[in-house]
Motif scaffolding. Structure first.
Motif, PDB file in Angstrom:
ATOM      1  N   VAL B 500      50.752  33.417  29.395  1.00 31.58           N
ATOM      2  CA  VAL B 500      49.626  33.420  30.314  1.00 31.58           C
ATOM      3  C   VAL B 500      49.691  32.174  31.190  1.00 31.58           C
ATOM      4  O   VAL B 500      49.697  31.068  30.675  1.00 31.58           O
ATOM      5  CB  VAL B 500      48.292  33.416  29.546  1.00 31.58           C
ATOM      6  N   SER B 501      49.747  32.394  32.522  1.00 27.24           N
ATOM      7  CA  SER B 501      49.704  31.260  33.438  1.00 27.24           C
ATOM      8  C   SER B 501      48.363  31.264  34.157  1.00 27.24           C
ATOM      9  O   SER B 501      47.957  32.270  34.748  1.00 27.24           O
ATOM     10  CB  SER B 501      50.848  31.368  34.441  1.00 27.24           C
ATOM     11  N   LEU B 502      47.668  30.160  34.088  1.00 25.93           N
ATOM     12  CA  LEU B 502      46.337  30.102  34.684  1.00 25.93           C
ATOM     13  C   LEU B 502      46.377  30.360  36.188  1.00 25.93           C
ATOM     14  O   LEU B 502      45.475  30.999  36.738  1.00 25.93           O
ATOM     15  CB  LEU B 502      45.687  28.749  34.401  1.00 25.93           C
ATOM     16  N   ASP B 503      47.426  29.884  36.828  1.00 22.41           N
ATOM     17  CA  ASP B 503      47.548  30.111  38.271  1.00 22.41           C
ATOM     18  C   ASP B 503      47.601  31.599  38.581  1.00 22.41           C
ATOM     19  O   ASP B 503      46.927  32.108  39.472  1.00 22.41           O
ATOM     20  CB  ASP B 503      48.814  29.441  38.819  1.00 22.41           C
ATOM     21  N   GLN B 504      48.428  32.275  37.790  1.00 28.02           N
ATOM     22  CA  GLN B 504      48.584  33.712  38.012  1.00 28.02           C
ATOM     23  C   GLN B 504      47.266  34.430  37.747  1.00 28.02           C
ATOM     24  O   GLN B 504      46.847  35.299  38.525  1.00 28.02           O
ATOM     25  CB  GLN B 504      49.664  34.246  37.068  1.00 28.02           C
ATOM     26  N   GLU B 505      46.606  34.041  36.659  1.00 31.93           N
ATOM     27  CA  GLU B 505      45.349  34.704  36.327  1.00 31.93           C
ATOM     28  C   GLU B 505      44.294  34.411  37.406  1.00 31.93           C
ATOM     29  O   GLU B 505      43.494  35.276  37.758  1.00 31.93           O
ATOM     30  CB  GLU B 505      44.849  34.264  34.955  1.00 31.93           C
ATOM     31  N   ALA B 506      44.311  33.186  37.912  1.00 30.38           N
ATOM     32  CA  ALA B 506      43.349  32.834  38.965  1.00 30.38           C
ATOM     33  C   ALA B 506      43.566  33.721  40.183  1.00 30.38           C
ATOM     34  O   ALA B 506      42.613  34.267  40.762  1.00 30.38           O
ATOM     35  CB  ALA B 506      43.493  31.367  39.333  1.00 30.38           C
ATOM     36  N   ALA B 507      44.840  33.904  40.553  1.00 27.67           N
ATOM     37  CA  ALA B 507      45.158  34.746  41.699  1.00 27.67           C
ATOM     38  C   ALA B 507      44.728  36.177  41.448  1.00 27.67           C
ATOM     39  O   ALA B 507      44.122  36.841  42.317  1.00 27.67           O
ATOM     40  CB  ALA B 507      46.656  34.673  41.983  1.00 27.67           C
ATOM     41  N   LEU B 509      42.453  37.135  39.417  1.00 27.55           N
ATOM     42  CA  LEU B 509      40.987  37.174  39.387  1.00 27.55           C
ATOM     43  C   LEU B 509      40.438  37.393  40.802  1.00 27.55           C
ATOM     44  O   LEU B 509      39.594  38.275  41.023  1.00 27.55           O
ATOM     45  CB  LEU B 509      40.489  35.842  38.831  1.00 27.55           C
TER      46      LEU B 509
END
Lengths: 307, 537
Positions: B500-507, B509
């Motif tokens: 899980v990469s927070l950057d990817q999840e943020a995008a 989201l």
């Protein structure tokens, strides 16, 4: 390539841990001054160090043996010098005693002096070393070398064995000579034409008897025999001198050997501070860099911009 | 007619699910073994109107794990290989530290003993030196026993660790059977709950750290596990776990047998390689066993050599020496290395024989003897020489060769010089020679004696034991570094897909939020359109 957030943290932590353990390891080396903190750091080197330590200890043992041998030989030397001086004096007295102009009374006086010299020789023949060992008894070191038997005849109580000690891996030196070799016998031709071996003290005893009875032939025979004893003693001293030389030589060789081993040991075991300190600063630098970059990178996150 | 409202409603539902999945990913970013989940959207069946097809929106296809069987297999194998090295290094280093350190090693005790022997040889009549000799002989015996005790402690520790690893493996097997039972309820992998699959993979990774395993997956996602490779002993089949146990050979250090217990019958397993278990077994067979047998061999050798000299010498009482160390060492090994003597006068520093030339000898020849083998009886005889008849003992002729050597009753003698007619030599026990150091000199020289068949001294033989353990550990360290790199790569590969990469999840989201807002707008539009129709009057 995607790097997951937890992987980023894990990898940075692992990296910093590794750096930290390197720094700690180097610090331990600097603190101990040794290249090898634990044998498991380099078993090969640890084995080498043990070998060198064994070899060093070996040389120390030889050093000690040399000390012991030297002190034994010095004891022997001082005894033999005393013996030689006394024999010289007896010889002078023998020459004096064989002078025809001397009266019987004069000879008795000479006999008295020779008697006291003989007693001196007797006590030197039973010399003990600092541990109380009789040095002229062969290996029967707790038995006086010479004693008078019931008939008043001086006999040798020791044995024929020579003791040697190891003063290097390949070299021995003998630290004693049997008393009956030092206080040697002479060969005397009897009236019946047979020759017999006459002991050291018997020669002197016979000479004293000859002086007391003023027997001209026996006195001159005594002079001859005492000259032989003096010559033998000179040989014994020469032999002793060569053994002492061996000890001295070996001491020099040993000092060189020890120095060589010390160098090898120091090379294997001691830390090179200049290199170690340089390495430590390099390691600290990279640890600091890892920490600083982690602090910066870990703050990068898209969520920071979503407001 | 295509219904805009239902398209909008379907899309909002879809993106709601997508946002749920993203939230779940964020929530689980630090969960061990979590695999990132992905929402699959699918086009709905189009609607045919006349000759044309109208798209009918989208709906939720499935929520799947971002997972690759290949990456997972790589990770499992690399962690098996990596975890083999750790116990090997840990325990081998302990052996090296134990046997190789200046204070606890046998080398220092041997040195000490030979130093004492050497010192005694320079003054054999000295009681203090005799006492020191006995003290250092005892020090040597104690060191042998200590080392042996420490090695057997390490052996017991590794045995306990093998047992505990097997217990864990058995436990994991049971858990995996439970997971398998759950998985078997669905026919296909797609229908399986992702967390159950994560759990399954977690168990398999834990198993791989214990031993190298071979995993076979069925269509429904249940797994069969075997040791080592496809021909290995079954660890878990779909519904049953094997119970493993270990037996240790008390007489042979390092001998481990792993037994597999199926249906209550224990049978030997195929080879166990890799994993912590493989590492522990490697340690036992490659490091511990040679160290223990080597130390025992050295103990027997040392005791035998020293006893041989001690029993062919004469002590301060003028008696033939008796054994210094317990001969039981031959069966008990280093653990049975004990000093038998406590009386300093019993140290046999003197040579066995006193050879005295007769006082009337005129030839000046000296007779001496060579080193005597242990167990040879003490001789007592008179050797006579006559020019006419040669040499004889008690009237029996003795053959003396041209170099003046002969052997009598197992002892060889040598003449220096030639005897004269009528000379004789008395040979007997050396009873009076307190100052004789011949035997002690030989004792001190044992330090340099090529005691091993291949010419090594005792000290070198011991250091070789240290070196051997050290080499294994050094090799294992090199392997560990290499395998760590392989493992790290496998982790990165798996992570690239499943982490899980927070950057990817943020995008994601933002992406799904916007899509959700747009979908809601569709509903709004559809309402307005409907209102427009209703508003016509």
């Amino acid at each position: 390539m995607k790097i997951s957030t937890s992987q980023l943290f894990d990898a940075s932590i692992a990296q910093m841990n590794r750096q930290q353990s390197n720094v700690a390891e180097m610090q331990a080396k600097l603190a101990s001054g040794k290249n090898l903190v634990k044998p498991s750091d380099d078993a090969e080197k640890a084995a080498l160090i043990q070998r060198l330590n064994s070899a060093m200890q070996r040389q120390d043992v030889f050093d000690l043996s040399l000390d012991r041998a030297e002190s034994r030989l010095r004891t022997e030397e001082s005894a033999l010098m005393g013996v030689e001086d006394m024999l010289q004096r007896i010889r002078e007295l023998a020459i004096q005693g064989s002078n025809d102009t001397l009266s019987n009374a004069d000879r008795t006086i000479i006999a008295k002096e020779v008697t006291s010299l003989r007693d001196g020789l007797f006590s030197l023949a039973n010399t003990q070393d600092e541990s109380g060992n009789y040095i002229f008894s062969g290996t029967k070191v707790k038995t006086p070398a010479f004693s008078r038997d019931a008939d008043g005849v001086m006999i040798y109580e020791g044995d024929q064995n020579q003791t040697s000690v190891d003063i290097s891996e390949y070299r021995q030196v003998s630290v004693n000579r049997p008393g009956d070799e030092i206080f040697s016998s002479v060969s005397r031709t009897n009236d019946d034409g047979n020759s017999a071996s006459i002991g050291f003290f018997k020669v002197i005893d016979d000479f004293i008897d000859a002086l007391e009875v003023s027997s001209g032939t026996n006195i001159s025979q005594g002079l001859e025999e005492i000259s032989t004893l003096t010559d033998d003693m000179a040989l014994s001293l020469a032999d002793l001198g060569s053994r002492m030389n061996t000890v001295d030589n070996q001491r020099d060789i040993l000092a060189d050997t020890k120095l060589r081993y010390q160098e090898l040991l120091s090379n294997a075991e001691d830390l090179d501070y200049a290199t170690a300190v340089t390495k430590l600063s390099a390691q600290m630098l990279s640890l600091e860099a890892a920490q600083a970059s982690f602090a910066k990178i870990s703050q990068l996150n898209l969520f920071n911009y979503l407001r | 007619m295509v219904d805009i409202l239902s398209i909008g409603a379907g899309a909002t539902q879809l993106y709601r699910s997508a946002l749920t999945t993203v939230s779940n990913n964020i929530a689980n970013m630090n969960t061990e073994g979590y695999t990132r989940q992905v929402t699959d959207s699918e086009q709905s069946m189009p609607v045919q109107l006349g000759g044309m097809y109208f798209g009918n929106g989208s709906h939720l296809g499935n929520i799947t794990r971002a997972f690759s069987e290949f990456n997972e297999g790589n990770l499992r194998n690399s962690s098996s290989e990596l975890s083999t090295q750790d116990p090997l290094i840990k325990y081998a280093d302990r052996i090296v530290d134990l046997m190789g350190s200046g204070t606890s090693s046998l080398s220092s005790a041997l040195d000490q003993f030979f130093t004492a022997a050497s010192n005694l040889s320079s003054d054999p009549a000295s009681r203090p030196l005799r006492n020191l000799f006995l003290r250092d002989a005892d020090g040597l015996a104690i060191r042998f026993r200590e080392l042996s005790g420490q090695l057997s402690n390490i052996e017991q520790e590794t045995q306990a660790e093998i047992n505990s690893k097997l217990t864990t493996l058995n436990e994991l097997g049971k858990q995996l059977v439970t997971v398998n039972e759950q998985l078997a309820k669905k026919a296909t992998l797609n229908g399986q709950p992702p967390d159950l699959l994560d759990k399954r993979d977690g168990i398999l990774r834990d198993m791989a750290e214990i031993a190298k395993i071979h995993v076979k997956q069925t269509a429904s996602g249940t797994v069969e596990v075997k040791l080592d490779d496809q021909n290995g002993t079954t660890v878990v089949d779909v519904s049953r776990a094997t119970v493993f146990s270990a037996t240790f050979d008390a007489d042979q250090p390092g001998q481990v047998e792993i037994l597999a217990n199926v249906y209550g019958v224990a049978s030997p397993t195929s080879s166990v390689t890799g994993g912590a278990l493989g590492g522990l077994m490697n340690f036992q067979s490659q490091v511990l066993a040679p160290a223990v047998t080597g130390l025992n061999e050295l103990a027997v050798m040392t005791a035998t050599e020293i006893n041989a000299l001690q029993t062919t010498g004469v002590d301060a009482n003028g008696e033939r020496g008796t054994t210094l160390f317990d001969e039981g060492v031959a069966t008990a090994g280093a653990a049975g290395f004990t000093l038998l003597q406590s009386d300093p006068d019993k140290v046999a520093a003197a040579g066995l024989l006193q050879i005295s030339p007769n006082a009337t000898n005129s030839g000046g020849a000296i007779l001496d003897y060579n080193q005597i083998a242990a167990g040879t009886p003490t001789p007592a005889f008179i050797l006579n020489y006559s020019a006419a008849d040669g040499y004889n003992i008690d009237g029996a002729a003795v053959a003396v060769d041209a170099n003046g050597n002969f052997t009598h009753e197992g002892i060889s003698y040598a003449f220096t010089g030639t005897p004269a007619d009528g000379d004789s030599f008395t040979v007997g026990l050396n009873i009076t020679a307190l100052g004789d150091n011949r035997n002690m000199l030989l004792m001190a020289r044992l330090q340099d004696k090529a005691t091993y068949a291949d010419g090594r001294t005792m000290g070198e033989g011991y250091l070789d034991l240290v070196r051997k353990a050290g080499n294994t550990s050094a090799l294992a360290k090199i392997s560990r570094d290499a395998l760590q790199a392989v493992h790290d790569q496998a982790v990165v590969e798996k992570d690239k897909l499943s982490g899980v990469s927070l950057d990817q999840e943020a995008a994601d989201l933002i992406r799904f939020q916007q899509a959700y807002q747009a979908s809601a707008q569709i509903i709004q539009t559809s309402t307005k359109m409907f209102d427009s129709i209703l508003g016509i009057r």
